[in-house]
Scaffold this motif. Structure first.
Motif, PDB file in Angstrom:
ATOM      1  N   LEU A 112      21.541  28.050  59.832  1.00 13.55           N
ATOM      2  CA  LEU A 112      21.238  27.199  58.676  1.00 13.55           C
ATOM      3  C   LEU A 112      21.511  28.021  57.432  1.00 13.55           C
ATOM      4  O   LEU A 112      21.136  29.195  57.372  1.00 13.55           O
ATOM      5  CB  LEU A 112      19.752  26.797  58.716  1.00 13.55           C
ATOM      6  CG  LEU A 112      19.170  26.174  57.451  1.00 13.55           C
ATOM      7  CD1 LEU A 112      19.717  24.762  57.235  1.00 13.55           C
ATOM      8  CD2 LEU A 112      17.647  26.102  57.542  1.00 13.55           C
TER       9      LEU A 112
ATOM     10  N   THR B  34      22.409  27.699  52.884  1.00 13.43           N
ATOM     11  CA  THR B  34      22.785  27.003  51.651  1.00 13.43           C
ATOM     12  C   THR B  34      23.503  28.013  50.772  1.00 13.43           C
ATOM     13  O   THR B  34      23.044  29.165  50.665  1.00 13.43           O
ATOM     14  CB  THR B  34      21.522  26.493  50.911  1.00 13.43           C
ATOM     15  OG1 THR B  34      20.813  25.603  51.771  1.00 13.43           O
ATOM     16  CG2 THR B  34      21.881  25.767  49.619  1.00 13.43           C
TER      17      THR B  34
ATOM     18  N   ARG C  54      20.857  26.880  45.964  1.00 12.23           N
ATOM     19  CA  ARG C  54      19.550  27.044  46.611  1.00 12.23           C
ATOM     20  C   ARG C  54      18.421  26.464  45.758  1.00 12.23           C
ATOM     21  O   ARG C  54      18.556  26.297  44.573  1.00 12.23           O
ATOM     22  CB  ARG C  54      19.298  28.529  46.925  1.00 12.23           C
ATOM     23  CG  ARG C  54      20.192  28.959  48.078  1.00 12.23           C
ATOM     24  CD  ARG C  54      20.017  30.396  48.508  1.00 12.23           C
ATOM     25  NE  ARG C  54      21.010  30.673  49.554  1.00 12.23           N
ATOM     26  CZ  ARG C  54      21.332  31.860  50.018  1.00 12.23           C
ATOM     27  NH1 ARG C  54      20.735  32.931  49.515  1.00 12.23           N
ATOM     28  NH2 ARG C  54      22.231  31.994  50.963  1.00 12.23           N
ATOM     29  N   ARG C  55      17.339  26.133  46.403  1.00  4.94           N
ATOM     30  CA  ARG C  55      16.127  25.534  45.816  1.00  4.94           C
ATOM     31  C   ARG C  55      16.395  24.146  45.259  1.00  4.94           C
ATOM     32  O   ARG C  55      15.701  23.700  44.355  1.00  4.94           O
ATOM     33  CB  ARG C  55      15.510  26.424  44.725  1.00  4.94           C
ATOM     34  CG  ARG C  55      15.037  27.778  45.198  1.00  4.94           C
ATOM     35  CD  ARG C  55      14.101  27.736  46.381  1.00  4.94           C
ATOM     36  NE  ARG C  55      12.756  27.255  46.149  1.00  4.94           N
ATOM     37  CZ  ARG C  55      11.722  28.022  45.839  1.00  4.94           C
ATOM     38  NH1 ARG C  55      11.878  29.316  45.710  1.00  4.94           N
ATOM     39  NH2 ARG C  55      10.515  27.506  45.674  1.00  4.94           N
TER      40      ARG C  55
ATOM     41  N   GLY D  37      16.577  21.632  47.598  1.00  5.59           N
ATOM     42  CA  GLY D  37      16.124  20.769  48.688  1.00  5.59           C
ATOM     43  C   GLY D  37      17.161  20.494  49.765  1.00  5.59           C
ATOM     44  O   GLY D  37      16.933  19.678  50.652  1.00  5.59           O
TER      45      GLY D  37
ATOM     46  N   ALA E  40      18.381  22.501  52.263  1.00  3.50           N
ATOM     47  CA  ALA E  40      18.015  22.955  53.606  1.00  3.50           C
ATOM     48  C   ALA E  40      16.905  22.071  54.179  1.00  3.50           C
ATOM     49  O   ALA E  40      16.944  21.706  55.354  1.00  3.50           O
ATOM     50  CB  ALA E  40      17.566  24.417  53.558  1.00  3.50           C
ATOM     51  N   ARG E  41      15.956  21.705  53.363  1.00  2.00           N
ATOM     52  CA  ARG E  41      14.871  20.842  53.842  1.00  2.00           C
ATOM     53  C   ARG E  41      15.451  19.512  54.353  1.00  2.00           C
ATOM     54  O   ARG E  41      15.091  19.039  55.431  1.00  2.00           O
ATOM     55  CB  ARG E  41      13.873  20.577  52.710  1.00  2.00           C
ATOM     56  CG  ARG E  41      12.592  19.904  53.183  1.00  2.00           C
ATOM     57  CD  ARG E  41      11.919  19.157  52.056  1.00  2.00           C
ATOM     58  NE  ARG E  41      11.734  19.968  50.870  1.00  2.00           N
ATOM     59  CZ  ARG E  41      10.606  20.626  50.602  1.00  2.00           C
ATOM     60  NH1 ARG E  41       9.610  20.603  51.422  1.00  2.00           N
ATOM     61  NH2 ARG E  41      10.508  21.321  49.483  1.00  2.00           N
TER      62      ARG E  41
ATOM     63  N   ASN F 266      12.333  37.335  56.225  1.00  5.07           N
ATOM     64  CA  ASN F 266      13.068  36.268  55.531  1.00  5.07           C
ATOM     65  C   ASN F 266      12.078  35.239  54.976  1.00  5.07           C
ATOM     66  O   ASN F 266      11.833  34.177  55.540  1.00  5.07           O
ATOM     67  CB  ASN F 266      14.049  35.599  56.504  1.00  5.07           C
ATOM     68  CG  ASN F 266      15.002  34.645  55.805  1.00  5.07           C
ATOM     69  OD1 ASN F 266      14.764  34.243  54.665  1.00  5.07           O
ATOM     70  ND2 ASN F 266      16.074  34.280  56.482  1.00  5.07           N
TER      71      ASN F 266
ATOM     72  N   LEU G 209      10.410  27.729  54.034  1.00  6.44           N
ATOM     73  CA  LEU G 209      11.096  26.449  54.282  1.00  6.44           C
ATOM     74  C   LEU G 209      10.588  25.832  55.586  1.00  6.44           C
ATOM     75  O   LEU G 209      10.196  24.659  55.623  1.00  6.44           O
ATOM     76  CB  LEU G 209      12.602  26.698  54.357  1.00  6.44           C
ATOM     77  CG  LEU G 209      13.416  25.592  55.028  1.00  6.44           C
ATOM     78  CD1 LEU G 209      13.524  24.386  54.103  1.00  6.44           C
ATOM     79  CD2 LEU G 209      14.794  26.090  55.420  1.00  6.44           C
TER      80      LEU G 209
ATOM     81  N   ASN H 275       7.087  24.608  55.495  1.00  6.81           N
ATOM     82  CA  ASN H 275       7.057  23.335  54.755  1.00  6.81           C
ATOM     83  C   ASN H 275       7.532  22.177  55.606  1.00  6.81           C
ATOM     84  O   ASN H 275       7.138  21.034  55.378  1.00  6.81           O
ATOM     85  CB  ASN H 275       7.976  23.423  53.530  1.00  6.81           C
ATOM     86  CG  ASN H 275       7.205  23.792  52.300  1.00  6.81           C
ATOM     87  OD1 ASN H 275       5.987  23.744  52.309  1.00  6.81           O
ATOM     88  ND2 ASN H 275       7.900  24.172  51.252  1.00  6.81           N
TER      89      ASN H 275
HETATM   90  C1  LIG Z   1      16.617  29.782  53.654  1.00  3.30           C
HETATM   91  C2  LIG Z   1      17.633  28.860  52.967  1.00  3.30           C
HETATM   92  C3  LIG Z   1      18.442  28.138  54.039  1.00  3.30           C
HETATM   93  C4  LIG Z   1      16.859  27.839  52.104  1.00  3.30           C
HETATM   94  O1  LIG Z   1      17.822  26.930  51.583  1.00  3.30           O
HETATM   95  P1  LIG Z   1      17.524  26.019  50.289  1.00  3.30           P
HETATM   96  O2  LIG Z   1      18.509  24.909  50.300  1.00  3.30           O
HETATM   97  O3  LIG Z   1      17.445  26.863  49.095  1.00  3.30           O
HETATM   98  O4  LIG Z   1      16.053  25.489  50.627  1.00  3.30           O
HETATM   99  P2  LIG Z   1      15.336  24.210  49.967  1.00  3.30           P
HETATM  100  O5  LIG Z   1      15.761  24.063  48.547  1.00  3.30           O
HETATM  101  O6  LIG Z   1      15.499  23.038  50.860  1.00  3.30           O
HETATM  102  O7  LIG Z   1      13.815  24.713  49.983  1.00  3.30           O
HETATM  103  C5  LIG Z   1      12.790  23.983  50.633  1.00  3.30           C
HETATM  104  C6  LIG Z   1      11.516  24.802  50.538  1.00  3.30           C
HETATM  105  O8  LIG Z   1      11.656  26.051  51.207  1.00  3.30           O
HETATM  106  C7  LIG Z   1      10.958  27.084  50.485  1.00  3.30           C
HETATM  107  N1  LIG Z   1      11.893  28.044  49.933  1.00  3.30           N
HETATM  108  C8  LIG Z   1      13.236  27.975  49.949  1.00  3.30           C
HETATM  109  N2  LIG Z   1      13.762  29.074  49.358  1.00  3.30           N
HETATM  110  C9  LIG Z   1      12.726  29.836  48.979  1.00  3.30           C
HETATM  111  C10 LIG Z   1      12.629  31.080  48.319  1.00  3.30           C
HETATM  112  N3  LIG Z   1      13.721  31.780  47.926  1.00  3.30           N
HETATM  113  N4  LIG Z   1      11.395  31.593  48.075  1.00  3.30           N
HETATM  114  C11 LIG Z   1      10.298  30.921  48.459  1.00  3.30           C
HETATM  115  N5  LIG Z   1      10.312  29.709  49.082  1.00  3.30           N
HETATM  116  C12 LIG Z   1      11.522  29.185  49.332  1.00  3.30           C
HETATM  117  C13 LIG Z   1      10.222  26.366  49.379  1.00  3.30           C
HETATM  118  O9  LIG Z   1       8.968  25.979  49.880  1.00  3.30           O
HETATM  119  C14 LIG Z   1      11.125  25.174  49.135  1.00  3.30           C
HETATM  120  O10 LIG Z   1      10.462  24.084  48.541  1.00  3.30           O
HETATM  121  P3  LIG Z   1      10.304  24.036  46.918  1.00  3.30           P
HETATM  122  O11 LIG Z   1      11.641  24.393  46.332  1.00  3.30           O
HETATM  123  O12 LIG Z   1       9.895  22.618  46.682  1.00  3.30           O
HETATM  124  O13 LIG Z   1       9.250  25.051  46.587  1.00  3.30           O
HETATM  125  C15 LIG Z   1      18.577  29.671  51.995  1.00  3.30           C
HETATM  126  O14 LIG Z   1      17.782  30.524  51.193  1.00  3.30           O
HETATM  127  C16 LIG Z   1      19.622  30.491  52.738  1.00  3.30           C
HETATM  128  O15 LIG Z   1      20.720  30.020  52.998  1.00  3.30           O
HETATM  129  N6  LIG Z   1      19.272  31.764  53.055  1.00  3.30           N
HETATM  130  C17 LIG Z   1      20.211  32.648  53.788  1.00  3.30           C
HETATM  131  C18 LIG Z   1      20.411  32.192  55.215  1.00  3.30           C
HETATM  132  C19 LIG Z   1      19.114  32.067  55.978  1.00  3.30           C
HETATM  133  O16 LIG Z   1      18.172  32.833  55.804  1.00  3.30           O
HETATM  134  N7  LIG Z   1      19.066  31.057  56.874  1.00  3.30           N
HETATM  135  C20 LIG Z   1      17.919  30.785  57.711  1.00  3.30           C
HETATM  136  C21 LIG Z   1      17.939  31.673  58.891  1.00  3.30           C
HETATM  137  S1  LIG Z   1      16.732  31.201  60.083  1.00  3.30           S
END
Ligand SMILES: CC(C)(COP(=O)(O)OP(=O)(O)OC[C@H]1O[C@@H](n2cnc3c(N)ncnc32)[C@H](O)[C@@H]1OP(=O)(O)O)[C@@H](O)C(=O)NCCC(=O)NCCS
Length: 156
Positions: free
Chosen positions: A71, A73, A78-79, A81, A83-84, A110, A116, A119
């Motif tokens: 998974l 983004t 990022r942030r 929504g 990934a959610r 992580n 995420l 949540n």
């Molecule tokens: C983890 C990852 C997939 C999140 O993607 P994203 O699209 O930014 O996530 P979302 O916007 O859907 O976030 C949903 C919720 O997750 C949490 N969240 C996401 N990123 C966060 C961060 N950097 N710090 C704290 N909470 C976070 C929050 O609760 C967020 O809700 P909010 O924005 O309403 O507070 C992204 O940071 C990523 O690609 N990371 C590198 C790859 C990775 O780690 N993949 C997962 C491996 S298991």
């Protein structure tokens, strides 16, 4: 910005591989992604913003369980929504494929991914010590997370 989600097809292997390069610590090759997509039960989704791929999820459903394989983004989206929404879409797809549980591994450090998944209703069910090996520095534990739903439960 208008966004949409498309199901991953085998023809998307290069697009997904390019996203792994932008999103993950270790990029996956086109071939590796293609091989995963060719395995039974594999599925995934790509989120598009203004027609540009911005996030993806790859999963595999088998034997009543669905594993999240990857998974990510892209950093600039990022942030928002993405990934959610992908996780929730994947849970609905897993449910349609008769899975009642979704599982995955996440590196202990992580924080973004752990929040995420928390949540999205996942909880920790295990720990794999030293699961992620690094060329330098100590290995990192993986936490095993799970979200379960009953057959009668309507997945949102
Ligand atoms: C983890 C990852 C997939 C999140 O993607 P994203 O699209 O930014 O996530 P979302 O916007 O859907 O976030 C949903 C919720 O997750 C949490 N969240 C996401 N990123 C966060 C961060 N950097 N710090 C704290 N909470 C976070 C929050 O609760 C967020 O809700 P909010 O924005 O309403 O507070 C992204 O940071 C990523 O690609 N990371 C590198 C790859 C990775 O780690 N993949 C997962 C491996 S298991």
């Amino acid at each position: 910005m208008p966004s949409e989600m498309v199901a991953v097809a085998s023809s998307h292997a290069a697009v997904v591989a390019a996203m792994t390069e932008r999103c993950l610590e270790e990029a996956w090759s086109d071939t590796a992604v293609g091989n995963i997509l060719a395995t039974p039960g594999a599925f995934g989704f790509i989120a598009l913003v203004a027609n540009m791929p911005t996030a993806f999820i790859l999963c595999r459903a088998a034997g009543g369980e669905c594993e999240v394989l990857a998974l990510g983004t892209v950093p600039c989206e990022r942030r928002n929504g993405m990934a959610r929404r992908l996780v929730e879409r994947a849970v609905r797809e897993a449910n349609a494929r008769d899975a009642r549980r979704m599982v995955l591994e996440v590196a202990e450090g992580n924080e973004a991914a752990r929040r995420l998944y928390a949540n999205c209703g996942f909880s920790q069910v295990g720990r794999r010590r030293g699961y992620y090996r690094r060329p330098t520095g100590p290995s990192i534990d993986a936490l095993v997370l799970s979200r379960e739903w009953g057959i009668e439960h309507k997945v949102q």
